[in-house]
Each structure stands twice: as C-alpha cells, then as structure tokens.
Design a protein around this motif. Structure first.
Motif, short mmCIF file in Angstrom:
data_model
loop_
_atom_site.label_atom_id
_atom_site.label_comp_id
_atom_site.label_asym_id
_atom_site.label_seq_id
_atom_site.Cartn_x
_atom_site.Cartn_y
_atom_site.Cartn_z
N UNK A 161 14.69 15.48 -11.05
CA UNK A 161 13.40 15.24 -11.70
C UNK A 161 12.69 14.13 -10.93
N UNK A 162 11.38 13.91 -11.19
CA UNK A 162 10.66 12.92 -10.38
C UNK A 162 11.31 11.54 -10.41
N UNK A 163 12.01 11.20 -11.49
CA UNK A 163 12.53 9.84 -11.56
C UNK A 163 13.67 9.59 -10.57
N UNK A 164 14.25 10.69 -10.01
CA UNK A 164 15.29 10.50 -8.99
C UNK A 164 14.70 9.89 -7.73
N UNK A 165 13.42 10.16 -7.49
CA UNK A 165 12.81 9.73 -6.23
C UNK A 165 11.89 8.55 -6.48
N UNK A 166 12.49 7.42 -6.83
CA UNK A 166 11.62 6.29 -7.11
C UNK A 166 12.19 5.03 -6.51
N UNK B 226 0.83 -1.20 0.00
CA UNK B 226 0.00 0.00 0.00
C UNK B 226 0.87 1.26 0.00
N UNK B 227 1.98 1.23 0.77
CA UNK B 227 2.85 2.40 0.78
C UNK B 227 3.60 2.53 -0.54
N UNK B 228 3.89 1.39 -1.17
CA UNK B 228 4.47 1.45 -2.51
C UNK B 228 3.48 2.14 -3.45
N UNK C 226 2.48 9.62 -5.56
CA UNK C 226 3.27 10.85 -5.49
C UNK C 226 3.96 11.11 -6.82
N UNK C 227 4.50 10.06 -7.41
CA UNK C 227 5.20 10.22 -8.68
C UNK C 227 4.24 10.71 -9.76
N UNK C 228 3.07 10.10 -9.84
CA UNK C 228 2.10 10.50 -10.87
C UNK C 228 1.70 11.96 -10.67
N UNK C 229 1.47 12.34 -9.41
CA UNK C 229 1.06 13.72 -9.14
C UNK C 229 2.20 14.68 -9.49
N UNK C 230 3.44 14.34 -9.13
CA UNK C 230 4.57 15.23 -9.44
C UNK C 230 4.71 15.42 -10.94
N UNK C 231 4.52 14.34 -11.70
CA UNK C 231 4.69 14.44 -13.14
C UNK C 231 3.56 15.27 -13.76
#
Lengths: 354, 326
Positions: free
Chosen positions: A251-256, A144-146, A152-157
């Motif tokens: 960019x968002x992909x750094x935080x994945x 669920x946390x994943x 978060x990633x979708x929203x940031x993008x």
C-alpha cells in the motif's frame, strides 16, 4: 588501476555470486533466500541513489516516490485480468484489457516488459521533475524532493481507480526470485560503475566539488545532474517493480519516510560516491538489522533496532563522515598484490624456521 | 450559510492553523538562522511534548503540573539533542546535519514507541480531554471550536513574548548577532554555545505549545505525528525567507491561509447561493474545482513550495540569497 586485474576480479565476484545463488536456490531455505532477495533490492536502490546523491551531490529524499511509481505501474500491467476486473473496476478502457503475462518457456517475458515500461515511464517523469528540482542544491533540494515524495503519496492515495487508494494493492503475481533480483543488481552495478569512470561521471563529480570551476571547463551543470537523476530514477523504479512482484501486496504507506531513511542510512554507511560502498552499506545494515530483529523478537522491545540503527548512523556521520568506503572502490589489483606479499612473507617466515 | 459568514469562518480556521505553523516555524527558523541546520527533529519535539502531556494526564496528574512537566521535559530533550547530536557537527556539511536530524527524529519516535509499550498503552493514544479546550463558542451564526480560539490566542501571546525577548534582552540581542554572523559574534565575546542552547530551549517551548494544541485538535497522539507539521513549518519558514523569525511567523499564517483557501475554494460550488449567482459560475466551480480536489491539498502545497524555492529562494519577504541555489 590495472584494468585487466580489475576485470579478472570482477569475474571472480560474478562467479562467486553465481555459486552463492545456485547454492541458495537449491538449498530451499526460504529464510536465507528472503534475506538475499531483500539485500539485492536494497543494493539496487542504494546504488541508484548513490548515482544521484553521491555522484552529483544533489541530495534527493524523493527517490522512494520513483520506487512507488515503479511498483504500481508494473503491478497494474501484470495484474491478471479477472483480478483487474474485480479490484480495479474503474481503470480507463485502454488500460483495463492490458495483461503482460507472455512467457517464453519458463521465462516471464511479460514481467520483464512491465519492469522496463515502468522504468522508462518513471525516467520520463524524473526528467520532467528533474528539470525543476536539479536547479536547487544543498538542503533546499533535499526538502523539495521530500515534497515530491509527499506529492507522489497524495496522488497514489487519491488516484484510487488505478491504485485502490490507501487500500492494499494485492494479488500481484510473485515473479521476483533470486535470479531476477541479482540479474538487475549486476546490470545496475555495471551501469553505475561505467558511468562513474566515464566523462559523464567525471562531470558529475566535477560540478559537485566546484561548480564554478566545472562551468569554466565547459560543463553545463544541469546536464550531468539530469543524467544522473534520470538513470537513477530508472533503476529505482526497477527496484520498485521487483519489490511489488516479490511482496505481491503493498500500500502507499510502504513507500514513505521509513524506507527513505533506511536506504539513506545504507548509502551513508557504505560511502557516498563509491559503487563498492553501495554493496557494503546494504550488506552491513541488513546484517545488523536482521540480528537486531531477532533480538526484538526475543525481548519484545520493538523499536530498539531502529534506535540502534539511528545511533549508528549518527556515529558514522560524526566520526567517519565518508562512510566505510568513502569514494574509494575495491581495488582487485592491490588486493591481489597484498595477498601475494602476505603469502611471500609467510613463506619466508616458514623458510627461516627450520 | 451565507458567503460572508463562510468567509469569516474560514478566516478564523486559517488563523488558528496558521498559529500552529507559526509557532513551529519560528523555532525552526531560529535554529536555522544561527546554525544553518534544518532541524527536522523539531516535529518530534512537538510529538514528545504531546506524549508527556498525554501520559501525565492519563496518570492523573493535575493539568497545571502536567503542562509544566511537558514544557520542562521537552526542553531537556531539546538540550540533550543539541549537546549529543548537533554540537559535534558544527562544521559538517549542511546535508550531513540534516540527515542527522532525521536520525535524531527516528530515535525520539522509537523512544516514544518503546515508552508506550512499557506503559502498556496502545500505539495510538487517545489524548485525554482537557475541559477548557472542549466544545465550541457560539458567536452569532458562527460556531468556533474553543481550541481554535485558544490556538490563535496562545500563538499570538507566545510570538509577542518571543519578539520582546529577541528585541529587548541582551541574550536576544546576542541571538540576533549570532544569526547575522556566528564567527563575528564569537569574536565580540558572545558565548555562542549559550546562544545556541537558548535557541533550542525557546524552540522547545514553542514546539510544546504547538504539540499540545495539535494533539487536542487531532484527539490522538502517535509517534509519527510530528512529521507532517514539521514539513509544513519548513514551508512556512521558506515562505518567510529562511532564518528570519518574523518571516517564519508571517509564513506560518500565509500557509494557514493558503491551506484553508485550497479547501474552501473547491467547496464554493456547494456554498454559493443558487438564487443570486449565475449558474455558469456554479457549474464552473463544480466542473473545474470540485470538492474532491481538497484531498489533493498537500500535493498543491508542496508543489507551491517547490515553485517558491525555485523562483524566490529568499522567501516572499526576504532577499534572494544566491548561496541557496546554484
């Protein structure tokens, strides 16, 4: 545990770190400074994750989402106005003229404010999300946390008026240096250490080890879980803000997922539940990763270091599931006694030999 | 395009996407049912299959042999994975095995990365075209990509075979017994190691089919292509009640439908015929469900997952299992 001894030991560690920092920053070696800045940020991330995952046993894989939010919020707040006008022209009116660049002498107060605002906002988000997520446990909370991380990633993008979408967010002022990082490292370590040995911390461990027994002595399971999650999110967001003002573009992909897995490896290798382990884990993994990176640069076999780290991770989980430290902490009093004992043995030895 | 046709087109899309999810979810649920292990490296098995197929085809190996190599190679990877990484962890806590599966995934992904380096291929490989999967089928006013039809058909055939295997063979019966209670199964003389390896092998076969279809649809192969599908498969398995194969298959199709609806409904504002629909309805769709919402699809899907875990942790079909939540 001898508290006075512990306190003295802590002061010794603090002093040694200060000397190391002075040495590093006066040496001017940007290579070593970079390694130690990264190490410091990893320590904050790992000790924060430990508070949530290790202490309460509610295994979150979504913390890097908090880090991303911390990075973006703080960076929007400190971005110079001219950059803001050209990079983020669609910011809402109330946010567009905000620029936290206040200085007190050489001290960037604005950066501290931006970090704190990011931390507090992310903590609020964590409380709301936590009210839902902390009800789950086992691997269901992990997934669920994943899911939270993906959200978060979708929203940031997609929130490109705030984040430039999947483009690189750049031109962030490079405020972060060794002193900023290690000041926050010590704040995080002390906060989590004190929590661990407080009644709140005991409640966290108690509900983790036996939920029903904990409830029977009056612990409301949600409370310690939520407290741990919120405090942990705060420090994770702070690490995000430091990261943003160190790298200056991201960019968002750094935080994945890669970063998530890296931090979890450090946590598991150090030992879940041990504050000392949260320093040992990042230090060991950073050292190994740096050595392997050199090897990769020489042999051009990019990917080998990830494989070696993953194998190491599996070996640790199979043969030493508690990690290097387990739940134990460094015991300065014991260490001191052992040193004295060794010294006396050595003395006797040398006395016996004429 | 008229509304019924639009609906039919979307339904076919939903069934074809759903087949992929069902193939993945069945494998995931089978292993979970027996071992209690969420094998996130399942997505990377799919990736490995796509890589083997891509490399074989690039090397000029004829398609049938390439497909055999793909399935055999993926099975070998799956068996090794079980033997080396998961078997020593049979009694470990659930989270430890979950994390191990992430580590296994990292190893497979970076292995694929290194292999493409040795083969002097770029990071992202264009998947070689396969003739019988190219192009579209025209049925009346509908245009359906062939690969969607093949996904649907192959998905149904494989899932039917799986059902027959699980219900009609002794090994299938042992698998169901082990999923019910692995210790009791062992006491009844069932070789549980054999059952577990079988589950991984079947998972690998299903994953390689899914990997091939996914790579053909995406047109490219890259090391982290398995991440998103395995998450989706997990959601599908949760929808169906984790651990039940039938549930996972139903969940896969339900998720396919949900995803297509999340894309199709926001598009309605542009599709509804202006002549027969009242302008209020069209304005409603354009204002509250604009087509820009479609890019938030994954966020909605995962939000739905979290809600589902909370409200019905036993899945839509399953019973609520109190061990899953506290």
């Amino acid at each position: 545990m001898n508290t006075k001894m512990q306190r003295n030991g802590f002061l010794v560690v603090l002093g040694a770190t200060l000397i190391l920092l002075v040495g590093l920053s006066s040496s001017g070696s940007s290579f070593w400074q970079g390694i130690f800045i990264n190490l410091g940020m990893y320590i904050i991330l790992v000790v924060a994750l430990n508070l949530s995952n290790g202490f309460t046993g509610v295994f979150s894989l979504g913390h890097i989402g908090f880090m991303a939010l911390g990075a973006y919020i703080s960076a929007i707040l400190t971005l110079p106005l001219d950059k803001k006008a050209s990079y983020l022209p669609d910011l809402p009116g109330w946010l567009a003229p905000v620029h936290l660049d206040m200085m007190i002498g050489p001290f960037p107060l604005g950066f501290l404010l931006a970090t704190l605002i990011a931390g507090v906002l992310v903590t609020l988000i964590a409380v709301v999300v936590g009210l839902v997520l902390m009800r789950l446990s086992g691997h269901f909370v992990a997934v669920a946390t994943l899911g939270f991380l993906v959200i978060v990633r979708v929203v940031l993008i997609n929130a490109d008026e705030f984040t430039r979408g999947s483009h690189t967010f750049s031109n962030v002022t490079a405020y972060t240096d060794l002193w900023w990082v290690y000041a926050w490292v010590f704040i995080a370590l002390i906060a989590v250490w004190r929590l661990k040995f407080s009644s709140y911390g005991r409640a966290m461990f108690a509900q983790r080890d036996d939920g029903i027994a904990a409830q029977s002595v009056g612990i409301v399971i949600m409370r310690p879980r939520l407290l741990a999650f919120a405090v942990s999110a705060f420090f994770t967001a702070v690490a995000g803000a430091l990261w943003a003002h160190y790298l200056t573009s991201f960019s968002p992909k750094a935080f994945y997922f890669d970063l998530t897995f890296r931090v979890i490896t450090m946590l598991v290798v150090g030992g879940m539940g041990s504050v000392t382990g949260s320093v040992v884990g990042p230090a060991v993994i950073t050292a190994i990763a740096e050595a392997l990176r050199r090897l990769e640069d020489v042999t051009l076999l990019y990917g080998v270091s990830q494989i070696v780290l993953a194998v190491l991770f599996i070996v640790i989980i199979v043969f030493r599931p508690g990690g290097l430290m387990g739940e134990r902490e460094i015991n300065f009093a014991g260490l001191w006694q052992r040193l004295r004992f060794r010294a006396s043995v050595a003395q006797e030895g040398s006395a016996a030999e004429p | 395009m008229s509304l019924p046709l639009y609906a039919l087109q979307q339904l076919i899309n939903a069934l074809s996407v759903g087949s992929l999810y069902a193939l993945m979810a069945a494998g995931l649920a089978m292993v979970f049912g027996i071992l209690g292990l969420i094998n996130f490296a399942h997505g990377d098995m799919m990736m490995i299959a796509a890589y083997i197929a891509a490399f074989s085809l690039i090397a000029g190996i004829p398609l049938p042999i390439a497909l055999v190599l793909m399935v055999v190679g993926t099975i070998i990877v799956a068996v090794l994975m079980e033997r080396i990484a998961y078997r020593p962890l049979r009694t470990a806590p659930a989270v430890a095995t979950l994390l191990t599966s992430f580590a296994v995934g990292q190893i497979l992904q970076n292995g694929a990365l290194l292999t493409s380096r040795f083969a002097q291929q770029p990071l992202q490989i264009a998947f070689p075209p396969i003739d019988f999967l190219r192009g579209v089928v025209l049925a009346g006013a509908l245009t359906i990509p062939k690969v969607n039809l093949v996904s649907l058909g192959l998905g149904l055939v494989l899932l039917l075979l799986l059902t027959l295997f699980v219900t009609r063979t002794t090994l299938g019966l042992s698998m169901r017994a082990a999923a019910e209670d692995i210790q009791a199964a062992q006491l009844m003389g069932i070789d549980t190691n054999r059952v577990i390896v079988t589950a991984f092998v079947i998972g690998a076969i299903l994953a390689s089919a899914a990997g091939l279809l996914y790579a053909v649809q995406a047109g490219t192969v890259n090391p982290d292509m398995g991440f998103s599908p395995v998450l989706k498969a997990f959601i599908a398995a949760v929808i169906g009640g984790f651990g039940s194969i039938a549930g996972a298959v139903v969940g896969g199709y339900a998720l396919g439908l949900l995803e297509v609806l999340l894309v199709a409904i926001p598009g309605l504002g542009d599709i509804l015929p202006a002549a027969t629909t009242s302008p209020e309805v069209i304005t409603f769709f354009k204002t509250y469900l604009p087509s820009t919402l479609t890019s938030y699809r994954d966020a909605f899907v995962f939000a739905a997952l979290i809600l589902l875990l909370l409200v019905r942790p036993g899945g839509i079909l399953g019973t609520v299992d109190n061990d899953n939540t506290r």
